[in-house]
Design a protein around this motif. Sequence first.
Motif, PDB file in Angstrom:
ATOM      1  N   SER A 221     -16.468  27.248 -43.428  1.00 18.46           N
ATOM      2  CA  SER A 221     -16.939  25.864 -43.418  1.00 18.46           C
ATOM      3  C   SER A 221     -15.947  24.946 -44.118  1.00 18.46           C
ATOM      4  CB  SER A 221     -18.306  25.766 -44.102  1.00 18.46           C
ATOM      5  OG  SER A 221     -18.218  26.197 -45.448  1.00 18.46           O
ATOM      6  N   GLY A 222     -15.975  23.672 -43.724  1.00 17.86           N
ATOM      7  CA  GLY A 222     -15.127  22.679 -44.376  1.00 17.86           C
ATOM      8  C   GLY A 222     -13.757  22.578 -43.727  1.00 17.86           C
ATOM      9  N   THR A 223     -12.800  22.122 -44.524  1.00 16.83           N
ATOM     10  CA  THR A 223     -11.454  21.874 -44.022  1.00 16.83           C
ATOM     11  C   THR A 223     -10.674  23.166 -43.826  1.00 16.83           C
ATOM     12  OG1 THR A 223     -11.432  19.746 -45.171  1.00 16.83           O
ATOM     13  CG2 THR A 223      -9.309  20.629 -44.465  1.00 16.83           C
ATOM     14  N   ALA A 224      -9.959  23.231 -42.705  1.00 18.77           N
ATOM     15  CA  ALA A 224      -9.058  24.353 -42.445  1.00 18.77           C
ATOM     16  C   ALA A 224      -7.655  23.785 -42.238  1.00 18.77           C
ATOM     17  CB  ALA A 224      -9.508  25.134 -41.215  1.00 18.77           C
ATOM     18  N   SER A 225      -6.827  23.885 -43.274  1.00 13.01           N
ATOM     19  CA  SER A 225      -5.454  23.392 -43.227  1.00 13.01           C
ATOM     20  C   SER A 225      -4.478  24.557 -43.181  1.00 13.01           C
ATOM     21  CB  SER A 225      -5.162  22.522 -44.452  1.00 13.01           C
ATOM     22  OG  SER A 225      -6.039  21.421 -44.513  1.00 13.01           O
ATOM     23  N   GLU A 226      -3.219  24.247 -42.894  1.00  8.45           N
ATOM     24  CA  GLU A 226      -2.226  25.303 -42.748  1.00  8.45           C
ATOM     25  C   GLU A 226      -2.105  26.165 -44.000  1.00  8.45           C
ATOM     26  OE1 GLU A 226      -0.675  21.839 -40.189  1.00  8.45           O
ATOM     27  OE2 GLU A 226      -1.786  22.127 -42.042  1.00  8.45           O
ATOM     28  N   TRP A 227      -2.164  25.536 -45.171  1.00  4.18           N
ATOM     29  CA  TRP A 227      -1.957  26.292 -46.408  1.00  4.18           C
ATOM     30  C   TRP A 227      -3.110  27.258 -46.700  1.00  4.18           C
ATOM     31  CZ3 TRP A 227      -5.643  25.513 -50.164  1.00  4.18           C
ATOM     32  CH2 TRP A 227      -6.366  24.314 -50.102  1.00  4.18           C
ATOM     33  N   GLN A 228      -4.243  27.061 -46.033  1.00  5.20           N
ATOM     34  CA  GLN A 228      -5.361  27.980 -46.235  1.00  5.20           C
ATOM     35  C   GLN A 228      -5.247  29.232 -45.376  1.00  5.20           C
ATOM     36  OE1 GLN A 228      -8.072  24.724 -45.479  1.00  5.20           O
ATOM     37  NE2 GLN A 228      -9.004  24.989 -47.499  1.00  5.20           N
ATOM     38  N   ALA A 230      -6.504  30.253 -42.394  1.00  5.59           N
ATOM     39  CA  ALA A 230      -7.759  30.850 -41.939  1.00  5.59           C
ATOM     40  C   ALA A 230      -7.601  31.693 -40.683  1.00  5.59           C
ATOM     41  CB  ALA A 230      -8.795  29.745 -41.684  1.00  5.59           C
ATOM     42  N   GLY A 231      -6.440  31.640 -40.046  1.00  6.06           N
ATOM     43  CA  GLY A 231      -6.223  32.450 -38.860  1.00  6.06           C
ATOM     44  C   GLY A 231      -6.344  33.939 -39.107  1.00  6.06           C
ATOM     45  N   VAL A 232      -6.167  34.358 -40.357  1.00  6.93           N
ATOM     46  CA  VAL A 232      -6.279  35.786 -40.667  1.00  6.93           C
ATOM     47  C   VAL A 232      -7.672  36.318 -40.344  1.00  6.93           C
ATOM     48  CG1 VAL A 232      -6.999  35.473 -43.091  1.00  6.93           C
ATOM     49  CG2 VAL A 232      -5.700  37.517 -42.420  1.00  6.93           C
ATOM     50  N   PHE A 233      -8.691  35.464 -40.400  1.00  8.08           N
ATOM     51  CA  PHE A 233     -10.048  35.911 -40.107  1.00  8.08           C
ATOM     52  C   PHE A 233     -10.255  36.133 -38.599  1.00  8.08           C
ATOM     53  CE2 PHE A 233     -10.590  33.495 -44.141  1.00  8.08           C
ATOM     54  CZ  PHE A 233     -10.947  34.565 -44.935  1.00  8.08           C
ATOM     55  N   ILE A 234      -9.591  35.337 -37.782  1.00  7.18           N
ATOM     56  CA  ILE A 234      -9.682  35.539 -36.339  1.00  7.18           C
ATOM     57  C   ILE A 234      -8.999  36.849 -35.956  1.00  7.18           C
ATOM     58  CG2 ILE A 234      -9.007  34.621 -34.085  1.00  7.18           C
ATOM     59  CD1 ILE A 234      -9.244  31.821 -35.256  1.00  7.18           C
ATOM     60  N   ASP A 235      -7.819  37.076 -36.532  1.00  9.29           N
ATOM     61  CA  ASP A 235      -7.115  38.333 -36.256  1.00  9.29           C
ATOM     62  C   ASP A 235      -7.928  39.537 -36.723  1.00  9.29           C
ATOM     63  OD1 ASP A 235      -5.090  36.727 -35.298  1.00  9.29           O
ATOM     64  OD2 ASP A 235      -3.862  36.877 -37.112  1.00  9.29           O
ATOM     65  N   ASP A 257      -5.361  22.598 -39.014  1.00  4.05           N
ATOM     66  CA  ASP A 257      -5.040  23.899 -38.440  1.00  4.05           C
ATOM     67  C   ASP A 257      -5.936  24.273 -37.265  1.00  4.05           C
ATOM     68  OD1 ASP A 257      -3.203  26.002 -38.590  1.00  4.05           O
ATOM     69  OD2 ASP A 257      -4.566  27.286 -39.716  1.00  4.05           O
ATOM     70  N   TRP A 258      -6.881  23.413 -36.901  1.00  2.00           N
ATOM     71  CA  TRP A 258      -7.819  23.746 -35.822  1.00  2.00           C
ATOM     72  C   TRP A 258      -7.126  24.050 -34.496  1.00  2.00           C
ATOM     73  CZ3 TRP A 258     -13.442  22.197 -34.796  1.00  2.00           C
ATOM     74  CH2 TRP A 258     -14.254  22.597 -35.861  1.00  2.00           C
ATOM     75  N   PRO A 259      -6.144  23.291 -34.049  1.00  2.00           N
ATOM     76  CA  PRO A 259      -5.505  23.641 -32.765  1.00  2.00           C
ATOM     77  C   PRO A 259      -4.915  25.050 -32.776  1.00  2.00           C
ATOM     78  CG  PRO A 259      -4.934  21.403 -33.382  1.00  2.00           C
ATOM     79  CD  PRO A 259      -5.637  22.004 -34.566  1.00  2.00           C
ATOM     80  N   GLU A 260      -4.272  25.441 -33.866  1.00  2.00           N
ATOM     81  CA  GLU A 260      -3.718  26.788 -33.970  1.00  2.00           C
ATOM     82  C   GLU A 260      -4.829  27.828 -33.987  1.00  2.00           C
ATOM     83  OE1 GLU A 260      -1.549  30.239 -34.555  1.00  2.00           O
ATOM     84  OE2 GLU A 260      -0.951  28.285 -33.762  1.00  2.00           O
ATOM     85  N   LEU A 261      -5.906  27.550 -34.696  1.00  2.00           N
ATOM     86  CA  LEU A 261      -7.027  28.484 -34.745  1.00  2.00           C
ATOM     87  C   LEU A 261      -7.670  28.641 -33.366  1.00  2.00           C
ATOM     88  CD1 LEU A 261      -8.706  27.295 -38.087  1.00  2.00           C
ATOM     89  CD2 LEU A 261      -7.275  29.319 -37.752  1.00  2.00           C
ATOM     90  N   GLN A 262      -7.810  27.551 -32.654  1.00  2.00           N
ATOM     91  CA  GLN A 262      -8.401  27.615 -31.314  1.00  2.00           C
ATOM     92  C   GLN A 262      -7.514  28.406 -30.355  1.00  2.00           C
ATOM     93  OE1 GLN A 262      -8.888  23.366 -30.961  1.00  2.00           O
ATOM     94  NE2 GLN A 262     -11.105  23.479 -31.287  1.00  2.00           N
ATOM     95  N   ALA A 263      -6.215  28.267 -30.518  1.00  2.00           N
ATOM     96  CA  ALA A 263      -5.298  29.036 -29.684  1.00  2.00           C
ATOM     97  C   ALA A 263      -5.427  30.534 -29.956  1.00  2.00           C
ATOM     98  CB  ALA A 263      -3.859  28.565 -29.914  1.00  2.00           C
ATOM     99  N   ALA A 296     -13.334  32.288 -47.008  1.00  2.00           N
ATOM    100  CA  ALA A 296     -12.419  31.314 -47.610  1.00  2.00           C
ATOM    101  C   ALA A 296     -11.083  32.008 -47.819  1.00  2.00           C
ATOM    102  CB  ALA A 296     -12.967  30.783 -48.931  1.00  2.00           C
ATOM    103  N   SER A 297     -10.017  31.229 -47.885  1.00  2.00           N
ATOM    104  CA  SER A 297      -8.696  31.828 -48.017  1.00  2.00           C
ATOM    105  C   SER A 297      -7.691  30.820 -48.549  1.00  2.00           C
ATOM    106  CB  SER A 297      -8.206  32.348 -46.655  1.00  2.00           C
ATOM    107  OG  SER A 297      -8.190  31.297 -45.707  1.00  2.00           O
TER     108      SER A 297
END
Length: 400
Positions: A221-228, A230-235, A257-263, A296-297
């Motif tokens: 939940s909340g903001t997902a920026s590059e420095w966080q 969050a893509g590690v959770f999708i992987d 970071d949402w566009p990268e996460l969606q990809a 969170a990350s």
Amino acid sequence: MSCAPARDPGNRSSVRVAIASRIFEPEPSAASFRLAALANAFSEAGHEVSVLTVRPVRSQRDDSDRNRRYRVRRFPVLRDRTGYVRGYLQYMSFDVPLFFRVLFGPKRDLVVVEPPPTTGFFVRLATALRRTPYAYYAADVWSDAAASTGAGGAVVTVVRSMERFALSGARGVLSVNAGVSERVRELAPGSRIHTVGNGIDTKVFTVDGPRHQGGAYAIYSGTASEWQGAGVFIDALERVLDEHPGAKLVFLGQGSDWPELQARAARLPAGAVEFVPTVPPATAAEWIRGAVVSLASIRPDSGYDFAFPTKVYASLACGTPVVYAGAGAVPEFLRTHQKDARVGESVGYEVDTVAKALSRAFANPPSRTERERLGVWVAERVGLDAAARNAVRALEGHPQ
């Protein structure tokens, strides 16, 4: 020495305080909750408070301003495609009018300014002309964030210069944790820093209340920026699905970071990852309550090791344990308090270790009793009201 001069005689002098921020309630964000708590704390202490902020998007407008004990003055502002006040043009659309609102507005005894540093820059100029002290609320270190997202060297240099300018001119700097205080001390050695703590609105984020009924899901939940990172959770989820085919990951909020996460999510089976745009706080709490676990990350070596994501507090307050991946202050917090309640676990920032933690969470969801115990434990320790009172005492010149 107090940050604000006395106006009225008595044991506790009343002052005129303005809080300047590009984001405020009803827009859902950690800053909105924190600043609303600060405004309430100033009002409860007998001070005259006004908030200089923006007009929310139409879907979030309500009549809550009428029911506040302080005045909220709003101004139209530019927003990005997601409806957020983010980006230098958007910041300027707030900061430039704010400069004139402070310069030609009613006389105040103290202005409390929220980042970004551009806002602090303009507030320092305006308050210098008005001979008014200001305080800077360092919930974050923006120049470090810019560096961690790969911004160009010139951009980072400019942001750091503006941030240093805003910090060094402040009569007091409010910091949310010891890590931020240390970074502020490095950026502006002469700053008078008050580490006041942080927390979450435990009147909204509670164990009791409706739960989203969406099956077994983990929530970020909340903001997902590059420095966080969050893509590690999708992987990691990709590995978890073999063992838990019904598991799902929900991203709730917004972020650069949402566009990268969606990809990344597009590689997984349809419906395995869901993206839900920003919702009101009460609705966000429903989503968090319904989750098996919250995520969170902070990506290692991002320059953000001092950060403590507020989403951790929000999740625990709703009775939902956390799986945290990476660096920062969260691992020590979770390790320290595992004996007190089922707060969750911290793991390294590697896909394999995160996948194992997610598998454990889906295999053993928290019971109602565990959730209630966790919610009570958090409410007693990380409510925003305590941090806000610390901030008011610090700016009044009273010891915490």
